[in-house]
Design an enzyme around this catalytic site. Structure first.
Site, mmCIF file in Angstrom:
data_model
loop_
_atom_site.group_PDB
_atom_site.id
_atom_site.type_symbol
_atom_site.label_atom_id
_atom_site.label_comp_id
_atom_site.label_asym_id
_atom_site.label_seq_id
_atom_site.Cartn_x
_atom_site.Cartn_y
_atom_site.Cartn_z
ATOM 1 N N LYS A 118 -12.156 9.642 -2.218
ATOM 2 C CA LYS A 118 -11.044 9.074 -2.985
ATOM 3 C C LYS A 118 -11.527 8.313 -4.214
ATOM 4 O O LYS A 118 -10.904 8.354 -5.283
ATOM 5 C CB LYS A 118 -10.218 8.136 -2.098
ATOM 6 C CG LYS A 118 -9.549 8.835 -0.941
ATOM 7 C CD LYS A 118 -8.284 9.542 -1.377
ATOM 8 C CE LYS A 118 -7.976 10.749 -0.521
ATOM 9 N NZ LYS A 118 -7.458 10.441 0.798
ATOM 10 N N GLU A 202 -6.131 -0.726 -4.674
ATOM 11 C CA GLU A 202 -5.534 -0.541 -5.980
ATOM 12 C C GLU A 202 -4.152 -1.168 -5.987
ATOM 13 O O GLU A 202 -3.617 -1.505 -4.926
ATOM 14 C CB GLU A 202 -5.478 0.951 -6.354
ATOM 15 C CG GLU A 202 -4.637 1.779 -5.411
ATOM 16 C CD GLU A 202 -4.760 3.275 -5.682
ATOM 17 O OE1 GLU A 202 -5.720 3.702 -6.325
ATOM 18 O OE2 GLU A 202 -3.866 4.014 -5.213
ATOM 19 N N GLU A 277 -1.675 15.014 -6.513
ATOM 20 C CA GLU A 277 -0.616 14.130 -6.037
ATOM 21 C C GLU A 277 -0.591 12.866 -6.889
ATOM 22 O O GLU A 277 -1.632 12.315 -7.236
ATOM 23 C CB GLU A 277 -0.852 13.768 -4.565
ATOM 24 C CG GLU A 277 -0.841 14.978 -3.649
ATOM 25 C CD GLU A 277 -0.603 14.614 -2.196
ATOM 26 O OE1 GLU A 277 -0.949 13.486 -1.802
ATOM 27 O OE2 GLU A 277 -0.058 15.475 -1.462
ATOM 28 N N GLU A 290 -4.264 11.481 -5.451
ATOM 29 C CA GLU A 290 -5.389 12.268 -4.932
ATOM 30 C C GLU A 290 -5.137 13.728 -5.262
ATOM 31 O O GLU A 290 -4.049 14.097 -5.721
ATOM 32 C CB GLU A 290 -5.524 12.094 -3.413
ATOM 33 C CG GLU A 290 -4.327 12.607 -2.626
ATOM 34 C CD GLU A 290 -4.450 12.321 -1.137
ATOM 35 O OE1 GLU A 290 -4.994 11.270 -0.776
ATOM 36 O OE2 GLU A 290 -4.008 13.179 -0.354
ATOM 37 N N ASN A 292 -5.283 17.507 -3.537
ATOM 38 C CA ASN A 292 -5.456 18.316 -2.326
ATOM 39 C C ASN A 292 -5.965 19.682 -2.738
ATOM 40 O O ASN A 292 -5.322 20.395 -3.511
ATOM 41 C CB ASN A 292 -4.140 18.443 -1.579
ATOM 42 C CG ASN A 292 -3.722 17.112 -0.969
ATOM 43 O OD1 ASN A 292 -4.572 16.276 -0.643
ATOM 44 N ND2 ASN A 292 -2.429 16.902 -0.861
#
Lengths: 492, 533, 171
Positions: A118, A202, A277, A290, A292
């Site tokens: 991530k 965050e 996303e 993120e 996918n």
């Protein structure tokens, strides 16, 4: 450059059946690797060839990459489609597949690996010009650093596992004390769930919308954005209702989001289908969440609004073909809504349910698509994910799509276990949903959709009468023959 | 079949008078039945409640299938006996539906006299057993009786033994029997549940022993509690005399239903059937049709029209022997042959009846006899015409038909005519009577005349004098009173000469229940052609 | 037949049913009478109750009837109130030996509360081991034998406190 000659699907259930359909359309033989529990399942039945893979618990059979590769070699499959979940985002598996001389239908292992972390992914997104939420630059070393970072960025903040997903290892903190606590819990959870306790934080957007962009990239450098999907209706951090396009997104924002997503994909040398996303606030400011690196559960809504078969494109790309269309050819032609049908008890807090599906009837007709992987008489067990089917409705306008989907849901008959079908219907029937006022807090703000509407007394009587007339407990042979039936309760 | 054309004018005074009379009789009957069933002293009911016992009526409700019919037999048994202290002879019998099966139910009523068996109780049970045997009806016994009423022991003893023999015979004939023991079953009574195929005992109230604790104490000096001696747990876990122990009556009755539900259903006798249809003419008009005077005639077709489906009737030999109406009809969908009296029996009428019975017997059609008969015609001409011979033929054939026979006393049923029309001694499967009916060896008026003539002749022969006016009046009064009393339906039903008095409008349903029950028994027809006699 | 039916774990309602030939049935729901019929229609059913008719889907799984009606799934649970939970409150206080044998193990001690079906002893007889279980819930009053003891048929093995003692004397 040719399409794969034979494809092994390293997956199960609904997505496997979905992939078989496209393989069949393209004339490609399919191989399904199944666990013994699913020997008689729809996937194994629909496949041209089915081979057993082993494992206990049963999910481990589908997580066994070596066995999948071995099965592909044994059956002469020259490509493996991982579907989603299981081995789909396992870079080592993708590499091992390639090493075995088999085509992995998906992105290169490097892209999977880059997006799998991530913190690394966020850094790459920033570099590619995708807006990101302010947050820690690297994994937090301890709780005090978490507090310091929290104060620097400003509360509320979201603590996330670096290796995370599915809501595990996620915690929201509203102040320093909460942040300290959240760090400890999130890292413990992450360690337990992923074997990797690294956590970062965050800025947390209150009531964000979850919007994602579908990308397709071929091996010839073309990367296209297929529009966005709105996935804000979630329960337990998992999507249950997805739609395309998003009612929030204007054409301008769509272009901007698409451009950023394409730039990110290009920057990691992405190939095949992938999803970037994002979270968006009320003003449609969007931030990277993120990426996918696989086919997404909710891909059908994009297929319906663009007319593009994403799985077919994946297969062509895997065969080295260039995409046969450009960004300008992509039109959002209609509106589509997907509802995930789960065997779960909504009222009890979305607890997975089990049972035998003694009666299964899916809807059909104009404006309806159903992707499912179940057969009547099959048991839904705790061994696998409780998603039974995806019911998708579409229409020219969003209102048409809602109507089609509601009709489809009401015609979806799954008897033998508890499902969330009526819950989904209540979500779609809600005025806030109709108005497009949706965010990830939808269920918290409208808890009534999680409650059954009680039956009226008259409905209850009908249901009870039907149960009595159908139940074998009321022995069927106890029938009053004539003339006694005509006499009724004659007791002079 | 064609619809009977009724000729009843409901606007006449005669119709209105008849209607008033018969409605009053029906109301009195209903009231008498209600009293016999429910009129119990409050303390008697309180005593039942104290012991967690239900009334016999409540037990029946719990036992029977909801919404199903129940045909109670002889509800007024013993109404004129024992000073009225044993209403219904303290036992309820009847045909009901349990778990979808037609069964004969006997249910002791211990609200009075501990449910003791009087002589008429025994007779009532025996009749229920006869009906069960003849119609192959399974039996459910709700046993709750203190045993024989000892002050009348002599009248009970011999016939009482038959109740147990009947149980053995039923078992031999393949008729299932079940007992739920809800009270003490002592001495001979102990055999009632024990001779059943299966038996259930209620803990704390149901006991089975040959001798109760006091008798044991007297005989052997042994001190033993009723529970130890013959309680539910002892018999179901030690002696094996009973099969199931239950905690209360409700549970016992539910278990009865469960057990009956496991019994193999009989395959019913295949008779001709069609969809049931109510009569075209209103049965309520029966009240206005039946004359208040027992001597008055009426057309039996008017009665048939208010009993059978659609009032449809195919009359056999309509122009011959017209004092006997014969023909076919459907009753609640079941085909029946009907014989009804339209006057005195002449040779032709008797011969027509004989021929018709043979037809029905060969055809497997049950026979219904609607009585309004004072007897066979007498006189020189008729004797010369062989009336006795023709009557004998009718008796011979009637006694030997193999199809079920049902009798209803619609009006008068007297003399040998009663025999010919399947009176009580002629093995009707069921015999019911209307409250206006009379039955005796001869009519009261004829009896008075006959006995007066005999008396006058005796006085002349033995004392050489004429009877005085006072003597004649005395004879007249005595005979009249005796005949009036003993031919009355309340007397007859009290003495169990029938299976119950019925309100005329209930005739159709009563016969339907009886017919349905009778179809449980197979029949074995003897081969032979039908004689046109 | 009278049983109880509850809808979606709601209150149990008394429901009696009498079927009438091939035609409709009479139903009593909490004592009120209705006439009903369940007719197969195109793979599903049509339920008729008095003058209401509804198309439904229905499946029976043991004692549960799953019904899809009015746009959602309902679960009706059919129970027979006469079926006890398996405990027989009247099971004897004394547990006796079903056959002669020897005690292999004792799993109950005096004063211990036991539940119906709980193993109290293991005995061996004719080279076969069998478990002696509590016939009802109760409290152990006495264990009459020890491991290794032999006994005859009918011997007292374990005694439970009498129910009267448990609950106070009953009239």
């Amino acid at each position: 450059m040719t399409l794969p000659g034979k494809v092994l699907i390293a997956n199960r259930g609904e997505v496997t059946v979905r992939i078989i359909r496209t393989l069949r359309e393209l004339g490609i033989p399919s191989v399904v690797a199944y666990h013994a529990m699913e020997r008689h399942g729809l996937a194994a039945r629909e496949a041209d060839k089915a081979v057993e893979v082993f494992g206990e618990p049963p999910v481990s059979a589908y997580l066994n990459g070596e066995a999948m590769i071995e099965a592909a070699l044994r059956t002469g499959a020259d490509a493996i489609h991982p579907g989603f979940g299981f081995l789909a985002e396992n870079a080592d598996f993708a590499r091992a597949v390639g090493d075995a001389g088999i085509t992995f239908i998906g992105p290169p292992p490097s892209a999977i690996r880059a997006m799998g972390d991530k913190i690394e992914a966020k850094r790459l997104a920033q570099a590619a010009g995708v807006p990101t939420l302010p947050g820690s630059k690297h994994a937090l070393s301890d709780a005090e650093e978490a507090v310091a970072e929290g104060e620097r960025i400003g509360y509320p903040v979201l603590l996330k596992a670096s290796a995370g997903g599915g809501g595990k290892g996620m915690r929201i903190a509203h102040d320093s004390d909460g942040c300290r606590d959240a760090f400890v819990r999130a890292s413990q959870e992450a360690k337990a769930a992923f074997g990797d306790g690294r956590v970062f934080l965050e800025r947390y957007i209150e009531k964000p919308r979850h919007i994602e962009v579908q990308v397709l990239a071929d091996t010839h450098g073309t990367v296209l954005a297929l529009g966005e999907r709105e996935c804000s209706i979630q329960r337990r951090y998992q999507k249950v209702v997805e739609e395309a396009p998003s009612p929030l997104i204007t054409p301008e924002v769509r272009v901007a989001m698409g451009d950023r997503a394409v730039a990110l994909a290009r920057s990691v040398g992405y190939v095949s289908a992938g999803t970037v996303e994002m979270v968006a606030d009320r003003e449609a400011n969007f931030y990277f969440l993120e990426m996918n690196t696989r086919l997404q559960v909710e891909h059908p809504v994009t297929e319906l609004v663009t007319g593009i078969d994403i799985v077919a494109e994946q297969l062509r790309i895997a065969g080295g073909e260039p995409l046969g269309f450009g960004q300008d050819d992509i039109r959002i032609g209609c509106h589509a809504i997907e509802c995930r049908i789960y065997a779960e008890d909504v009222e009890a807090g979305f607890i997975p349910a089990t049972g035998r599906l003694n009666l299964v009837r899916f809807p059909s007709g104009a404006g309806v698509r159903v992707d499912h992987g179940v057969r009547e008489g099959e048991a839904v067990t705790a061994a696998f994910d409780p998603m039974v089917a995806k019911v998708i409705g579409y229409g020219t306008t969003r209102a048409d799509a809602i109507e089609s989907t509601r009709r489809a849901l009401s015609e979806t008959v799954l008897l033998g276990t508890v499902t969330n079908t009526s819950f989904l219907e209540r979500v779609l029937a809600h005025p806030a949903f109709a108005a497009g006022e949706i965010d990830t807090a939808f269920l918290d703000d409208h808890p009534e959709v999680c409650e059954h509407r009680p039956a009226t007394e008259e409905q209850q009587r009908l249901l009870i009468a039907a149960a009595a007339l159908a139940s074998p407990r009321y022995e069927r042979r106890h029938t009053l023959a004539e003339p006694l039936a005509s006499l009724g309760e004659w007791r002079p | 079949m064609r619809r009977i054309a009724s000729r009843i004018d409901t606007s006449t005074d005669a119709y209105r008078r008849n209607r008033e009379t018969n409605l009053a009789l029906a109301a009195d009957l209903r009231e008498k039945i209600h009293t016999a069933r429910y009129d119990r002293p409050a303390r008697a009911l309180a005593r039942l409640a104290e012991r967690n016992k239900l009334t016999v009526r409540r037990r029946l409700e719990l036992l029977l299938d909801p919404g199903s019919p129940f045909l109670e037999l002889s509800p007024l048994a013993a109404m004129h006996a024992y000073g009225g202290e044993a209403p219904q002879a303290l036992i309820v019998t009847g045909i009901g539906v349990v778990s979808g099966r037609e069964v004969m139910i006997t249910a002791g009523d211990s609200s009075l006299k501990g449910g003791s068996w009087y002589p008429l109780s025994t007779k009532k049970i025996v009749r229920a057993q006869e009906i069960a045997l003849a119609n192959h009806l399974p039996v459910v016994n709700l046993v709750d009786s203190g045993g024989a009423y000892l002050p009348l022991g002599d009248e009970i003893y011999a016939l009482g033994g038959y109740t147990y023999r009947a149980q053995c015979l039923m078992s031999g004939a393949g008729i299932p029997q079940l007992a739920l023991v809800l009270g003490p079953s002592t001495a001979g009574g102990a055999y009632l549940p024990t001779l059943c195929d299966q038996s259930i005992m209620v803990r704390g109230t149901g006991f089975v022993f040959l001798g109760g604790p006091p008798l044991v104490k007297a005989a052997t000096g042994e001190d033993v509690s009723a529970d130890e001696l013959g309680g539910a747990d002892m018999h179901t876990s030690v002696s094996g005399t009973a099969d199931y122990a239950v905690d209360d009556e409700e549970e016992g009755l539910e278990l009865c239903r469960e057990i009956v539900g496991t019994w193999t259903r009989p395959s019913k006798l295949a008779i001709d059937r069609r969809d049931p249809e109510p009569p075209y003419y209103d049965p309520d008009e029966l009240y206005g049709i039946i004359p208040g005077d027992i001597k008055k005639q009426f057309d039996m077709r008017e009665v048939i029209a208010r009993i059978v489906d659609g009032s449809l009737f195919l009359e056999f030999k309509p122009a011959y022997g017209e004092t006997m109406v014969t023909g076919w009809a459907y009753l609640q969908g079941m085909k029946v042959g009907i014989l009804g009296n339209n006057g005195v029996l002449f040779s032709e009428a008797a011969n027509k009846a004989t021929q018709f019975m043979q037809l029905c017997d060969r055809d497997g059609t049950p026979l219904i006899f609607l009585h309004n008969i004072t007897g066979f015609m007498v006189g020189r001409e008729y004797e010369r015409g062989g009336i006795t011979k023709d009557g004998a033929k009718m008796l011979m054939v009637q006694a030997n038909v193999t199809v079920p026979k049902f009798s209803v006393y619609v009006h008068a049923s007297q003399g040998a005519g009663n025999y010919a029309m399947t009176g009580p001694a002629w093995d009707p499967r069921f015999l019911f009577a209307w409250p206006n009916s009379r039955s005796s060896i001869m009519g009261a008026e004829q009896a008075v005349k006959t006995l007066s003539e005999v008396r006058v002749a005796n006085l002349r022969r033995e004392q050489g004098r004429e009877a005085t006016e006072a003597e004649l009046t005395q004879i007249h009064e005595d005979v009249w009173e005796y005949y009036e009393r003993t031919s009355h339906p309340y007397h007859l039903t009290s003495e169990l000469r029938d299976d119950g008095l019925i309100d005329p409008v209930e005739t159709r349903n009563t016969l339907a229940m009886a017919l349905s029950a009778s179809l449980n028994a197979p029949i074995q027809r003897t081969p032979g052609g039908v004689l046109r006699i | 037949m009278s049983l109880q039916i509850s809808l979606d774990e709601g209150p149990a309602r008394d429901v009696a049913l009498t079927r009438l030939g091939a035609g409709p049935a009479r139903l009593w729901i909490d004592g009120r009478e209705y006439v009903g019929q369940l007719l197969p229609v195109g793979g599903g059913f049509e339920i008729q109750l008095d003058d209401r008719t509804e198309r439904i889907w229905l499946v029976v799984d043991r004692d549960t009837v799953f019904i899809h009606a009015f746009g959602r799934v309902w679960q009706a649970q059919v129970t027979d109130p006469s079926e006890r939970s398996g405990a027989d409150a009247h099971a004897a206080d004394v547990i006796t030996a079903p056959m002669p044998g020897m005690v292999i193990s004792v799993a109950a001690s005096v004063g211990e509360p036991v539940a119906v079906g709980q193993v109290l002893l293991v005995i061996e007889s004719m080279k076969m081991q069998s478990e002696i279980v509590a016939g009802r819930d109760g409290v152990i009053e006495r264990v009459h034998l020890r491991v290794g003891d032999t006994f005859d048929r009918g011997a007292w093995l374990v005694q439970l406190q009498s129910l009267e003692a448990d609950q106070g004397a009953q009239p």
